[in-house]
Motif scaffolding. Sequence first.
Motif, PDB file in Angstrom:
ATOM      1  N   ARG A 193      -2.761  43.095  35.562  1.00  0.00           N
ATOM      2  CA  ARG A 193      -3.173  42.979  34.164  1.00  0.00           C
ATOM      3  C   ARG A 193      -3.968  44.213  33.730  1.00  0.00           C
ATOM      4  O   ARG A 193      -4.790  44.736  34.490  1.00  0.00           O
ATOM      5  CB  ARG A 193      -4.044  41.726  33.975  1.00  0.00           C
ATOM      6  N   ASP A 245      -6.392  44.338  31.448  1.00  0.00           N
ATOM      7  CA  ASP A 245      -7.827  44.079  31.325  1.00  0.00           C
ATOM      8  C   ASP A 245      -8.511  44.079  32.685  1.00  0.00           C
ATOM      9  O   ASP A 245      -9.642  44.552  32.833  1.00  0.00           O
ATOM     10  CB  ASP A 245      -8.095  42.766  30.569  1.00  0.00           C
ATOM     11  N   ARG A 270      -9.840  29.247  29.937  1.00  0.00           N
ATOM     12  CA  ARG A 270     -10.371  30.603  29.991  1.00  0.00           C
ATOM     13  C   ARG A 270     -10.468  31.088  31.437  1.00  0.00           C
ATOM     14  O   ARG A 270     -10.622  30.305  32.378  1.00  0.00           O
ATOM     15  CB  ARG A 270     -11.763  30.681  29.356  1.00  0.00           C
ATOM     16  N   GLY A 274     -11.115  36.134  29.206  1.00  0.00           N
ATOM     17  CA  GLY A 274      -9.769  36.063  28.646  1.00  0.00           C
ATOM     18  C   GLY A 274      -9.096  34.804  29.135  1.00  0.00           C
ATOM     19  O   GLY A 274      -9.744  33.767  29.338  1.00  0.00           O
ATOM     20  N   PHE A 303      -5.806  33.930  31.853  1.00  0.00           N
ATOM     21  CA  PHE A 303      -4.628  34.199  32.661  1.00  0.00           C
ATOM     22  C   PHE A 303      -3.565  33.132  32.377  1.00  0.00           C
ATOM     23  O   PHE A 303      -3.870  32.041  31.897  1.00  0.00           O
ATOM     24  CB  PHE A 303      -4.965  34.157  34.150  1.00  0.00           C
ATOM     25  N   ARG A 315      -5.840  29.064  24.513  1.00  0.00           N
ATOM     26  CA  ARG A 315      -6.418  30.263  25.098  1.00  0.00           C
ATOM     27  C   ARG A 315      -7.650  30.755  24.354  1.00  0.00           C
ATOM     28  O   ARG A 315      -7.856  30.433  23.172  1.00  0.00           O
ATOM     29  CB  ARG A 315      -5.387  31.407  25.083  1.00  0.00           C
ATOM     30  N   PRO A 358     -10.110  37.881  23.695  1.00  0.00           N
ATOM     31  CA  PRO A 358     -10.523  38.360  25.011  1.00  0.00           C
ATOM     32  C   PRO A 358     -11.307  39.658  24.900  1.00  0.00           C
ATOM     33  O   PRO A 358     -11.018  40.504  24.039  1.00  0.00           O
ATOM     34  CB  PRO A 358      -9.204  38.576  25.749  1.00  0.00           C
ATOM     35  N   THR A 372     -12.819  44.463  22.588  1.00  0.00           N
ATOM     36  CA  THR A 372     -11.740  43.504  22.761  1.00  0.00           C
ATOM     37  C   THR A 372     -10.637  44.158  23.581  1.00  0.00           C
ATOM     38  O   THR A 372     -10.455  45.373  23.562  1.00  0.00           O
ATOM     39  CB  THR A 372     -11.179  43.040  21.409  1.00  0.00           C
ATOM     40  N   ASP A 417      -4.305  40.922  25.356  1.00  0.00           N
ATOM     41  CA  ASP A 417      -4.010  39.836  26.288  1.00  0.00           C
ATOM     42  C   ASP A 417      -2.740  39.096  25.851  1.00  0.00           C
ATOM     43  O   ASP A 417      -2.758  37.890  25.629  1.00  0.00           O
ATOM     44  CB  ASP A 417      -5.188  38.867  26.354  1.00  0.00           C
ATOM     45  N   ARG A 443       2.318  39.101  29.778  1.00  0.00           N
ATOM     46  CA  ARG A 443       2.510  40.539  29.994  1.00  0.00           C
ATOM     47  C   ARG A 443       2.325  40.917  31.463  1.00  0.00           C
ATOM     48  O   ARG A 443       3.005  41.814  31.974  1.00  0.00           O
ATOM     49  CB  ARG A 443       1.536  41.338  29.117  1.00  0.00           C
ATOM     50  N   GLU A 444       1.428  40.231  32.173  1.00  0.00           N
ATOM     51  CA  GLU A 444       1.230  40.564  33.582  1.00  0.00           C
ATOM     52  C   GLU A 444       2.472  40.261  34.419  1.00  0.00           C
ATOM     53  O   GLU A 444       2.708  40.895  35.446  1.00  0.00           O
ATOM     54  CB  GLU A 444       0.015  39.818  34.156  1.00  0.00           C
TER      55      GLU A 444
END
Length: 350
Positions: A117, A119, A249, A265, A267, A273, A277, A291, A294, A298-299
Amino acid sequence: MTAALRVGLLGYGWVNRTVWLPRIHRHPRLELAAVHDPEAAGVPAATSWTGFLEARPDVVVIGTPNHTHAALACAVLERGIPVVVEKPLCLSRAEFDTLAGRARGVGLLVSRAAVRREDVRRLAGALPPGPLTVRASWLRAGGVPRPGSWFTGRATAGGGALLDLGWHLADVALGLLGRPRLATVAAELRTPGGGHAGGHTPGRAVWRGDAAGTGPVDVEVDGTVRAEFEGGARLVLRAAWESEVATDRTRFVVEGGGECRVLTGAFGFSPNRVAEPALTAWGPDSYRRVTVPDPVGREYDAQVEAIADFASGRLDWQAELAESAAVVDLLEAAYRASGRPLALPESTAV
């Protein structure tokens, strides 16, 4: 033009069906070779075990119940085919060592979406001075995967929320700490009803599209680990399928040298959600909050790119596997300390 790498999916449950298959179809370097799952009759590309091997996949992704991971990975590795295993890779260090031995000259990768990720990478690049204390948590308001299924049976899942969500947390947190040697560990596991197994059936993870389940839940829905490491680093990790929060969260608090970093954020795929984030940093004379992007899933796009690199020999899978060993060691020690050691499976036929 380079031929696409052929991916075999072993198992056709939620993760292979909804996370990996669509991304394989979209990826310019990958194509589906075959699917093998005894319960996947009628699925495009579904075949027998023999037919699965005869499809000659360049890489196999294993997304089956936890207790089958090690045996199935060994069966594929023995045929000289690189393997990607959905977490948890295995349920003990003994299984890990066997897998690592079988993987020599072939290739073994664990799905590690969390560490890919953006972040998390930003947090890892802005750590305070050590030794560090990390507090990591992934809390859901409510969302148990398929109550009454293999997810919630100790013999088939091994563990509950701590193994499921906690694997991601531990992978990130141990990386932030530099994967130091474990010194002491304590753990607490809460089963449905707050105590022993056999209490109420918790609410299901509706975003997965699972049918409502009413069967028993004999794994923890909430688990906490407290670990100390050589050199003074500390970790407090909590993972919960159901908890006191209203919004799902994920949070990492990293403290050291009078400074603090906080990443908040969410996951995973839950639509309930954190709205904004952010990564926050402060010290004696400074404060900054930014910020961070997220986008949902995407991960996993980044992970499927890693699968393509792995299958084409462009990824250092040995280094990644060595990092996963620390996760196995921490979680195995935590479950043992809780008095509910991870259940070891019997051999799995293919």
